[in-house]
Design a protein around this motif. Structure first.
Motif, PDB file in Angstrom:
ATOM      1  N   ALA A  31       0.828  -1.195   0.000  1.00  0.00           N
ATOM      2  CA  ALA A  31       0.000   0.000   0.000  1.00  0.00           C
ATOM      3  C   ALA A  31       0.866   1.250   0.000  1.00  0.00           C
ATOM      4  O   ALA A  31       2.031   1.221   0.421  1.00  0.00           O
ATOM      5  N   VAL A  32       0.265   2.347  -0.476  1.00  0.00           N
ATOM      6  CA  VAL A  32       0.922   3.659  -0.492  1.00  0.00           C
ATOM      7  C   VAL A  32      -0.056   4.695   0.050  1.00  0.00           C
ATOM      8  O   VAL A  32      -1.228   4.723  -0.355  1.00  0.00           O
ATOM      9  N   PHE A  33       0.442   5.522   0.938  1.00  0.00           N
ATOM     10  CA  PHE A  33      -0.321   6.659   1.453  1.00  0.00           C
ATOM     11  C   PHE A  33       0.368   7.922   0.950  1.00  0.00           C
ATOM     12  O   PHE A  33       1.584   8.044   1.059  1.00  0.00           O
ATOM     13  N   ALA A  34      -0.399   8.846   0.394  1.00  0.00           N
ATOM     14  CA  ALA A  34       0.192  10.070  -0.157  1.00  0.00           C
ATOM     15  C   ALA A  34      -0.674  11.264   0.247  1.00  0.00           C
ATOM     16  O   ALA A  34      -1.776  11.436  -0.279  1.00  0.00           O
ATOM     17  N   ALA A  35      -0.172  12.055   1.160  1.00  0.00           N
ATOM     18  CA  ALA A  35      -0.909  13.222   1.661  1.00  0.00           C
ATOM     19  C   ALA A  35      -0.465  14.477   0.917  1.00  0.00           C
ATOM     20  O   ALA A  35       0.708  14.838   0.953  1.00  0.00           O
ATOM     21  N   GLY A  36      -1.388  15.112   0.224  1.00  0.00           N
ATOM     22  CA  GLY A  36      -1.094  16.377  -0.439  1.00  0.00           C
ATOM     23  C   GLY A  36      -0.048  16.301  -1.517  1.00  0.00           C
ATOM     24  O   GLY A  36       0.557  17.316  -1.875  1.00  0.00           O
ATOM     25  N   LEU A  37       0.177  15.134  -2.070  1.00  0.00           N
ATOM     26  CA  LEU A  37       1.307  14.943  -2.981  1.00  0.00           C
ATOM     27  C   LEU A  37       1.030  15.437  -4.394  1.00  0.00           C
ATOM     28  O   LEU A  37       1.856  16.141  -4.988  1.00  0.00           O
ATOM     29  N   ILE A  38      -0.119  15.079  -4.934  1.00  0.00           N
ATOM     30  CA  ILE A  38      -0.391  15.270  -6.355  1.00  0.00           C
ATOM     31  C   ILE A  38      -0.236  16.722  -6.795  1.00  0.00           C
ATOM     32  O   ILE A  38       0.317  17.018  -7.859  1.00  0.00           O
ATOM     33  N   GLY A  39      -0.697  17.650  -5.992  1.00  0.00           N
ATOM     34  CA  GLY A  39      -0.664  19.060  -6.381  1.00  0.00           C
ATOM     35  C   GLY A  39       0.714  19.676  -6.433  1.00  0.00           C
ATOM     36  O   GLY A  39       0.872  20.810  -6.914  1.00  0.00           O
ATOM     37  N   HIS A  40       1.726  18.964  -5.946  1.00  0.00           N
ATOM     38  CA  HIS A  40       3.079  19.522  -5.906  1.00  0.00           C
ATOM     39  C   HIS A  40       4.020  18.869  -6.908  1.00  0.00           C
ATOM     40  O   HIS A  40       5.224  19.150  -6.886  1.00  0.00           O
ATOM     41  N   LEU A  41       3.501  18.027  -7.778  1.00  0.00           N
ATOM     42  CA  LEU A  41       4.377  17.250  -8.654  1.00  0.00           C
ATOM     43  C   LEU A  41       4.549  17.895 -10.022  1.00  0.00           C
ATOM     44  O   LEU A  41       3.567  18.286 -10.651  1.00  0.00           O
ATOM     45  N   PRO A  42       5.798  17.968 -10.509  1.00  0.00           N
ATOM     46  CA  PRO A  42       6.005  18.460 -11.871  1.00  0.00           C
ATOM     47  C   PRO A  42       5.485  17.484 -12.926  1.00  0.00           C
ATOM     48  O   PRO A  42       5.078  17.890 -14.004  1.00  0.00           O
ATOM     49  N   ASP A  43       5.484  16.188 -12.603  1.00  0.00           N
ATOM     50  CA  ASP A  43       5.012  15.169 -13.539  1.00  0.00           C
ATOM     51  C   ASP A  43       4.220  14.126 -12.758  1.00  0.00           C
ATOM     52  O   ASP A  43       4.745  13.076 -12.382  1.00  0.00           O
ATOM     53  N   PRO A  44       2.940  14.411 -12.481  1.00  0.00           N
ATOM     54  CA  PRO A  44       2.140  13.479 -11.674  1.00  0.00           C
ATOM     55  C   PRO A  44       2.076  12.076 -12.253  1.00  0.00           C
ATOM     56  O   PRO A  44       2.121  11.087 -11.515  1.00  0.00           O
ATOM     57  N   ARG A  45       1.986  11.951 -13.577  1.00  0.00           N
ATOM     58  CA  ARG A  45       1.881  10.627 -14.185  1.00  0.00           C
ATOM     59  C   ARG A  45       3.137   9.791 -13.924  1.00  0.00           C
ATOM     60  O   ARG A  45       3.043   8.599 -13.613  1.00  0.00           O
ATOM     61  N   ALA A  46       4.297  10.425 -14.023  1.00  0.00           N
ATOM     62  CA  ALA A  46       5.546   9.690 -13.775  1.00  0.00           C
ATOM     63  C   ALA A  46       5.602   9.174 -12.340  1.00  0.00           C
ATOM     64  O   ALA A  46       6.019   8.039 -12.090  1.00  0.00           O
ATOM     65  N   ALA A  75      -9.757  16.931  -9.186  1.00  0.00           N
ATOM     66  CA  ALA A  75     -11.167  16.788  -9.552  1.00  0.00           C
ATOM     67  C   ALA A  75     -11.388  15.385 -10.112  1.00  0.00           C
ATOM     68  O   ALA A  75     -10.572  14.880 -10.887  1.00  0.00           O
ATOM     69  N   GLU A  76     -12.473  14.750  -9.734  1.00  0.00           N
ATOM     70  CA  GLU A  76     -12.686  13.355 -10.119  1.00  0.00           C
ATOM     71  C   GLU A  76     -12.614  13.115 -11.628  1.00  0.00           C
ATOM     72  O   GLU A  76     -12.007  12.130 -12.064  1.00  0.00           O
ATOM     73  N   PRO A  77     -13.174  13.999 -12.484  1.00  0.00           N
ATOM     74  CA  PRO A  77     -13.082  13.754 -13.934  1.00  0.00           C
ATOM     75  C   PRO A  77     -11.653  13.792 -14.468  1.00  0.00           C
ATOM     76  O   PRO A  77     -11.367  13.233 -15.527  1.00  0.00           O
ATOM     77  N   ASN A  78     -10.751  14.466 -13.753  1.00  0.00           N
ATOM     78  CA  ASN A  78      -9.350  14.518 -14.159  1.00  0.00           C
ATOM     79  C   ASN A  78      -8.528  13.402 -13.511  1.00  0.00           C
ATOM     80  O   ASN A  78      -7.663  12.797 -14.142  1.00  0.00           O
ATOM     81  N   LEU A  79      -8.812  13.170 -12.249  1.00  0.00           N
ATOM     82  CA  LEU A  79      -8.003  12.213 -11.491  1.00  0.00           C
ATOM     83  C   LEU A  79      -8.230  10.780 -11.952  1.00  0.00           C
ATOM     84  O   LEU A  79      -7.276   9.999 -12.051  1.00  0.00           O
ATOM     85  N   GLY A  80      -9.472  10.428 -12.249  1.00  0.00           N
ATOM     86  CA  GLY A  80      -9.761   9.058 -12.681  1.00  0.00           C
ATOM     87  C   GLY A  80      -8.957   8.649 -13.903  1.00  0.00           C
ATOM     88  O   GLY A  80      -8.253   7.626 -13.875  1.00  0.00           O
ATOM     89  N   PRO A  81      -9.002   9.424 -14.995  1.00  0.00           N
ATOM     90  CA  PRO A  81      -8.202   9.074 -16.178  1.00  0.00           C
ATOM     91  C   PRO A  81      -6.696   9.118 -15.923  1.00  0.00           C
ATOM     92  O   PRO A  81      -5.945   8.315 -16.486  1.00  0.00           O
ATOM     93  N   LEU A  82      -6.247  10.061 -15.087  1.00  0.00           N
ATOM     94  CA  LEU A  82      -4.821  10.128 -14.760  1.00  0.00           C
ATOM     95  C   LEU A  82      -4.373   8.842 -14.078  1.00  0.00           C
ATOM     96  O   LEU A  82      -3.338   8.257 -14.433  1.00  0.00           O
ATOM     97  N   LEU A  83      -5.125   8.387 -13.110  1.00  0.00           N
ATOM     98  CA  LEU A  83      -4.801   7.137 -12.430  1.00  0.00           C
ATOM     99  C   LEU A  83      -4.860   5.965 -13.398  1.00  0.00           C
ATOM    100  O   LEU A  83      -3.978   5.097 -13.410  1.00  0.00           O
ATOM    101  N   GLU A  84      -5.884   5.928 -14.230  1.00  0.00           N
ATOM    102  CA  GLU A  84      -6.068   4.821 -15.169  1.00  0.00           C
ATOM    103  C   GLU A  84      -4.887   4.696 -16.124  1.00  0.00           C
ATOM    104  O   GLU A  84      -4.470   3.589 -16.470  1.00  0.00           O
TER     105      GLU A  84
END
Length: 207
Positions: free
Chosen positions: A110-125, A166-175
């Protein structure tokens, strides 16, 4: 969003010394967020972008004495603050970029990530790397102790449709990054998106 790791380090280095005192009432939210990972005795879990390690005591509770807890952060000053706060007693503290982790494939449950996504230069990577080090079916919790609207208000900015969380953005990014979004909660009381790691295309998925 920051555009490179140096900006991230500078941003958090300047805030590390008093980070713990800025948000003194967040512990119950962190405990509740970690609980959603449904950790079990003996599992391995990573706090990605751990900062001062506020989630690590709860992660240790989840995996027990026989489990593995790691906290990884890009900013040395944040890890130093985590050490001063005694968080090293709950697990290992790693100076590492979440897009290039010193971990083997499928090392984590498992991975826990608090407040991480908004600070990343390349979230997908970063998300792809987190998927690499997480076993098939392993869980990811993207957490923040307050929701998107409350955070935007705190920061004096408008909440826009291009917000990655936002869910419409995050879902495809995760996928597209090796994860499947399994639940999504965004209220003033907190943000929590849960995802499950997928087997790579063509991988052996026999039980």
């Amino acid at each position: 969003m920051h555009t490179d790791p140096a900006q991230i380090r500078a941003f958090f280095a300047a805030r590390a010394a008093d980070w713990e005192t800025r948000y003194p009432d967040d512990a119950p939210a962190y405990r509740a967020g970690v609980a959603e990972l449904d950790l079990r005795e003996g599992q391995a879990v990573l706090d990605a972008g751990c900062g001062t390690g506020r989630a690590m005591p709860f992660l240790r509770e989840g995996v027990g004495a026989s489990g593995v807890v790691l906290g990884a952060d890009l900013t040395p000053e944040m890890l130093a603050a985590a050490a001063r706060a005694g968080r090293g007693a709950y697990g290992g503290l790693l100076l590492a970029d979440c897009a290039r982790l010193p971990l083997r494939d499928d090392a984590l449950d498992a991975v826990f990530a608090a407040g991480l996504i908004g600070h990343l230069p390349d979230p997908r990577a970063c998300l792809r790397e987190l998927a690499r080090v997480t076993r098939n079916g392993g869980r990811l919790a993207l957490f923040h102790p307050i929701g998107r609207a409350a955070l935007a208000a705190r920061q004096g900015r408008e909440l826009t449709s291009d917000d990655l969380r936002a869910e419409p953005n995050l879902g495809p990014l995760l996928e597209s990054s090796g994860w499947t979004l399994t639940s999504y909660t965004d209220t003033d009381e907190g943000f929590l998106a849960m995802a499950s790691a997928k087997a790579e295309a063509g991988a052996d998925t026999d039980a």
